[in-house]
Design a protein around this motif. Structure first.
Motif, PDB file in Angstrom:
ATOM      1  N   ILE A 146     -50.838 -42.477  -2.624  1.00  0.00           N
ATOM      2  CA  ILE A 146     -51.836 -43.481  -2.227  1.00  0.00           C
ATOM      3  C   ILE A 146     -51.766 -43.745  -0.730  1.00  0.00           C
ATOM      4  CG2 ILE A 146     -52.572 -45.893  -2.485  1.00  0.00           C
ATOM      5  CD1 ILE A 146     -51.507 -45.801  -5.338  1.00  0.00           C
ATOM      6  N   SER A 147     -50.544 -43.956  -0.237  1.00  0.00           N
ATOM      7  CA  SER A 147     -50.400 -44.348   1.175  1.00  0.00           C
ATOM      8  C   SER A 147     -50.780 -43.227   2.144  1.00  0.00           C
ATOM      9  CB  SER A 147     -48.959 -44.799   1.443  1.00  0.00           C
ATOM     10  OG  SER A 147     -48.042 -43.745   1.231  1.00  0.00           O
ATOM     11  N   ARG A 148     -50.385 -41.990   1.847  1.00  0.00           N
ATOM     12  CA  ARG A 148     -50.668 -40.896   2.774  1.00  0.00           C
ATOM     13  C   ARG A 148     -52.166 -40.604   2.885  1.00  0.00           C
ATOM     14  NH1 ARG A 148     -46.380 -42.584   3.494  1.00  0.00           N
ATOM     15  NH2 ARG A 148     -44.449 -41.446   3.900  1.00  0.00           N
ATOM     16  N   PRO A 149     -52.904 -40.485   1.776  1.00  0.00           N
ATOM     17  CA  PRO A 149     -54.357 -40.295   1.913  1.00  0.00           C
ATOM     18  C   PRO A 149     -55.030 -41.452   2.646  1.00  0.00           C
ATOM     19  CG  PRO A 149     -53.664 -39.709  -0.297  1.00  0.00           C
ATOM     20  CD  PRO A 149     -52.477 -40.330   0.370  1.00  0.00           C
ATOM     21  N   LEU A 150     -54.542 -42.681   2.425  1.00  0.00           N
ATOM     22  CA  LEU A 150     -55.114 -43.832   3.120  1.00  0.00           C
ATOM     23  C   LEU A 150     -54.909 -43.705   4.619  1.00  0.00           C
ATOM     24  CD1 LEU A 150     -56.346 -46.693   3.252  1.00  0.00           C
ATOM     25  CD2 LEU A 150     -54.033 -47.599   2.871  1.00  0.00           C
ATOM     26  N   LEU A 151     -53.703 -43.342   5.040  1.00  0.00           N
ATOM     27  CA  LEU A 151     -53.410 -43.204   6.466  1.00  0.00           C
ATOM     28  C   LEU A 151     -54.193 -42.049   7.089  1.00  0.00           C
ATOM     29  CD1 LEU A 151     -49.559 -43.842   6.435  1.00  0.00           C
ATOM     30  CD2 LEU A 151     -51.329 -45.374   7.275  1.00  0.00           C
ATOM     31  N   ILE A 152     -54.293 -40.939   6.369  1.00  0.00           N
ATOM     32  CA  ILE A 152     -55.055 -39.800   6.881  1.00  0.00           C
ATOM     33  C   ILE A 152     -56.526 -40.172   7.046  1.00  0.00           C
ATOM     34  CG2 ILE A 152     -55.894 -37.479   6.301  1.00  0.00           C
ATOM     35  CD1 ILE A 152     -53.128 -37.011   4.961  1.00  0.00           C
ATOM     36  N   TYR A 153     -57.040 -40.921   6.077  1.00  0.00           N
ATOM     37  CA  TYR A 153     -58.435 -41.358   6.168  1.00  0.00           C
ATOM     38  C   TYR A 153     -58.636 -42.281   7.369  1.00  0.00           C
ATOM     39  CZ  TYR A 153     -62.892 -43.430   4.897  1.00  0.00           C
ATOM     40  OH  TYR A 153     -64.189 -43.861   4.916  1.00  0.00           O
ATOM     41  N   LEU A 154     -57.704 -43.196   7.586  1.00  0.00           N
ATOM     42  CA  LEU A 154     -57.789 -44.094   8.742  1.00  0.00           C
ATOM     43  C   LEU A 154     -57.724 -43.310  10.054  1.00  0.00           C
ATOM     44  CD1 LEU A 154     -55.524 -47.082   7.609  1.00  0.00           C
ATOM     45  CD2 LEU A 154     -58.008 -47.061   7.809  1.00  0.00           C
ATOM     46  N   ILE A 155     -56.892 -42.273  10.078  1.00  0.00           N
ATOM     47  CA  ILE A 155     -56.793 -41.427  11.274  1.00  0.00           C
ATOM     48  C   ILE A 155     -58.137 -40.777  11.583  1.00  0.00           C
ATOM     49  CG2 ILE A 155     -55.805 -39.258  12.144  1.00  0.00           C
ATOM     50  CD1 ILE A 155     -53.226 -40.072  10.541  1.00  0.00           C
ATOM     51  N   ILE A 156     -58.784 -40.260  10.555  1.00  0.00           N
ATOM     52  CA  ILE A 156     -60.095 -39.614  10.748  1.00  0.00           C
ATOM     53  C   ILE A 156     -61.114 -40.627  11.256  1.00  0.00           C
ATOM     54  CG2 ILE A 156     -62.020 -38.494   9.544  1.00  0.00           C
ATOM     55  CD1 ILE A 156     -59.905 -37.268   7.649  1.00  0.00           C
ATOM     56  N   ILE A 157     -61.101 -41.823  10.676  1.00  0.00           N
ATOM     57  CA  ILE A 157     -62.039 -42.875  11.089  1.00  0.00           C
ATOM     58  C   ILE A 157     -61.829 -43.240  12.555  1.00  0.00           C
ATOM     59  CG2 ILE A 157     -62.577 -45.327  10.807  1.00  0.00           C
ATOM     60  CD1 ILE A 157     -63.929 -43.707   8.711  1.00  0.00           C
ATOM     61  N   TRP A 158     -60.571 -43.407  12.975  1.00  0.00           N
ATOM     62  CA  TRP A 158     -60.303 -43.842  14.352  1.00  0.00           C
ATOM     63  C   TRP A 158     -60.663 -42.764  15.364  1.00  0.00           C
ATOM     64  CZ3 TRP A 158     -57.506 -47.389  11.347  1.00  0.00           C
ATOM     65  CH2 TRP A 158     -57.543 -48.699  11.835  1.00  0.00           C
ATOM     66  N   PHE A 159     -60.271 -41.541  15.099  1.00  0.00           N
ATOM     67  CA  PHE A 159     -60.606 -40.484  16.056  1.00  0.00           C
ATOM     68  C   PHE A 159     -62.111 -40.243  16.092  1.00  0.00           C
ATOM     69  CE2 PHE A 159     -56.086 -39.225  16.173  1.00  0.00           C
ATOM     70  CZ  PHE A 159     -55.964 -39.013  17.542  1.00  0.00           C
ATOM     71  N   SER A 160     -62.771 -40.366  14.953  1.00  0.00           N
ATOM     72  CA  SER A 160     -64.230 -40.226  14.916  1.00  0.00           C
ATOM     73  C   SER A 160     -64.900 -41.308  15.755  1.00  0.00           C
ATOM     74  CB  SER A 160     -64.740 -40.298  13.475  1.00  0.00           C
ATOM     75  OG  SER A 160     -64.182 -39.279  12.687  1.00  0.00           O
ATOM     76  N   ALA A 161     -64.395 -42.539  15.659  1.00  0.00           N
ATOM     77  CA  ALA A 161     -64.940 -43.635  16.462  1.00  0.00           C
ATOM     78  C   ALA A 161     -64.817 -43.332  17.947  1.00  0.00           C
ATOM     79  CB  ALA A 161     -64.219 -44.941  16.125  1.00  0.00           C
ATOM     80  N   GLY A 162     -63.664 -42.783  18.349  1.00  0.00           N
ATOM     81  CA  GLY A 162     -63.472 -42.428  19.749  1.00  0.00           C
ATOM     82  C   GLY A 162     -64.397 -41.315  20.193  1.00  0.00           C
ATOM     83  N   ILE A 163     -64.583 -40.315  19.349  1.00  0.00           N
ATOM     84  CA  ILE A 163     -65.469 -39.193  19.678  1.00  0.00           C
ATOM     85  C   ILE A 163     -66.912 -39.671  19.830  1.00  0.00           C
ATOM     86  CG2 ILE A 163     -66.495 -37.080  18.751  1.00  0.00           C
ATOM     87  CD1 ILE A 163     -63.731 -36.408  17.578  1.00  0.00           C
ATOM     88  N   ILE A 164     -67.360 -40.527  18.913  1.00  0.00           N
ATOM     89  CA  ILE A 164     -68.729 -41.050  18.970  1.00  0.00           C
ATOM     90  C   ILE A 164     -68.958 -41.829  20.264  1.00  0.00           C
ATOM     91  CG2 ILE A 164     -70.281 -42.762  17.925  1.00  0.00           C
ATOM     92  CD1 ILE A 164     -69.111 -41.851  15.186  1.00  0.00           C
ATOM     93  N   ALA A 165     -68.002 -42.694  20.601  1.00  0.00           N
ATOM     94  CA  ALA A 165     -68.130 -43.474  21.828  1.00  0.00           C
ATOM     95  C   ALA A 165     -68.115 -42.575  23.065  1.00  0.00           C
ATOM     96  CB  ALA A 165     -66.997 -44.500  21.914  1.00  0.00           C
TER      97      ALA A 165
END
Length: 368
Positions: free
Chosen positions: A78-97
């Motif tokens: 549970i914890s690892r997929p959650l963290l990986i998903y958060l990583i994708i969200i954060w880097f995606s936010a940076g790329i979009i900006a």
């Protein structure tokens, strides 16, 4: 260690960074489809989630999200997929900006320079800064905000007292308050308050938790930011006319003039402010994503062999996302980037709140 004001800095940063690009454009595109109601819904939801998340993270000071999940013995499935998903969200936010900032720089600051030089300049600076220790990132954030908040306040003041502003246009927009909002407009409006979620990493710098005594001040500030973000461009260009602009707020800033000041056009001050705000926003996003990736790696990484002997691990990780950014920059058209950003905001909305509530539940279960 760090005082509570840095938590508020993270929220202010996200508010300021999103008054320029995708949030106002999405709200204005949905001006006949419930944008006003979306703003009214976003304020209590966004602030309540920010308050609850900060309150519960304060119960476990000096711990990041991985440490919280590990101490609670949450299954790695549970914890690892959650963290990986958060990583994708954060880097995606940076790329979009970063994509938006590169486009704005090319269009409005230096149209003659090749976009590859702009992109590489930003990538070098953002990558280097993202790899700094968390405390230094917050120090830079504080410096940028202290410089830019007075500029922002000045621009907002000049915008509201300008003769070109039509309050009738803004009232016309307000008459659509009863329209049911779309998921896109709610996702855009709530994103203004998302800065609180950066505590998943920066919470480890707060040794005494976060003082929420002055949290109520975010209510008028949040309302003011969203009101200004949506209504002010309409006040200058009309309810129908504003839909013609790719960057409504940049066009609005260009319509403001200053008499008897060292520059006549607010536009240049606004761009100056946006440079600092956008870069530190991307740096915070990528720093959080980078720190979460490192938290998933073994405690001792052997950096004496192979390529790690010559290149710092942080830069290898950041290079991967830099290449992804460059691919999108050169091979994906502007309309597709906007649609990607719009749907990214929609995906972020439920996942952010579900993830935040899950972390809140874990903390509540362990500290009751």
């Amino acid at each position: 260690m760090f005082k509570s004001r840095y938590f508020y800095y993270l929220i202010f940063l996200n508010m300021l960074a999103n008054i320029i690009v995708f949030v106002p454009r999405i709200l204005i595109d949905n001006r006949k489809d419930g944008a006003v109601m979306a703003i009214l819904i976003a304020i209590p939801i966004g602030l309540l989630m920010a308050y609850l998340f900060a309150k519960f993270m304060s119960k476990v000071p000096r711990k990041d999200v991985k440490e919280i999940l590990d101490e609670a013995k949450v299954s790695k499935w549970i914890s690892r997929p959650l963290l990986i998903y958060l990583i994708i969200i954060w880097f995606s936010a940076g790329i979009i900006a970063l994509l938006a900032f590169t486009d704005i720089t090319k269009r409005f600051i230096n149209p003659d320079i090749d976009v590859i030089y702009i992109a590489m300049l930003f990538l070098v600076f953002v990558s280097w800064s993202s790899a700094l220790p968390s405390k230094k990132v917050l120090y830079v954030l504080e410096l940028i905000l202290l410089v830019n908040l007075p500029l922002t306040s000045f621009i907002f003041f000049k915008a509201f007292v300008n003769d070109n502003l039509s309050w009738m246009n803004m009232l016309e927009a307000g008459t659509h308050i009863g329209n049911i909002p779309t998921i896109h407009s709610i996702a855009a409006a709530t994103y203004v308050f998302t800065g609180y979620i950066n505590l998943v990493i920066f919470n480890r710098l707060f040794s005494k938790g976060i003082n929420l005594k002055y949290f109520w001040l975010l209510i008028p500030v949040g309302f003011g930011v969203l009101f200004t973000t949506y209504f002010l461009p309409i006040g200058y260009y009309g309810f129908d006319g504003i839909g013609e602009f790719t960057y409504p707020w940049l066009s609005t800033a260009d319509a403001i003039r200053i008499k008897f000041f060292f520059v006549e056009r607010v536009f240049f001050i606004f761009l100056l402010m946006y440079v600092g705000i956008s870069l530190i926003n991307v740096i915070v996003h990528w720093h959080v994503g980078l720190e979460m990736i490192k938290s998933l790696l073994p405690k001792k990484v052997d950096d004496t062999k192979g390529i790690l002997k010559w290149v710092k691990l942080d830069y290898l990780i950041l290079s991967f996302f830099s290449i992804l950014y460059l691919y999108i920059q050169f091979y994906v058209d502007e309309l597709t980037v906007f649609k990607m950003s719009e749907w990214w905001l929609v995906i972020r909305l439920p996942s952010e709140y579900i993830g935040a509530l899950f972390i809140i539940f874990i903390i509540w279960r362990n500290t009751r």
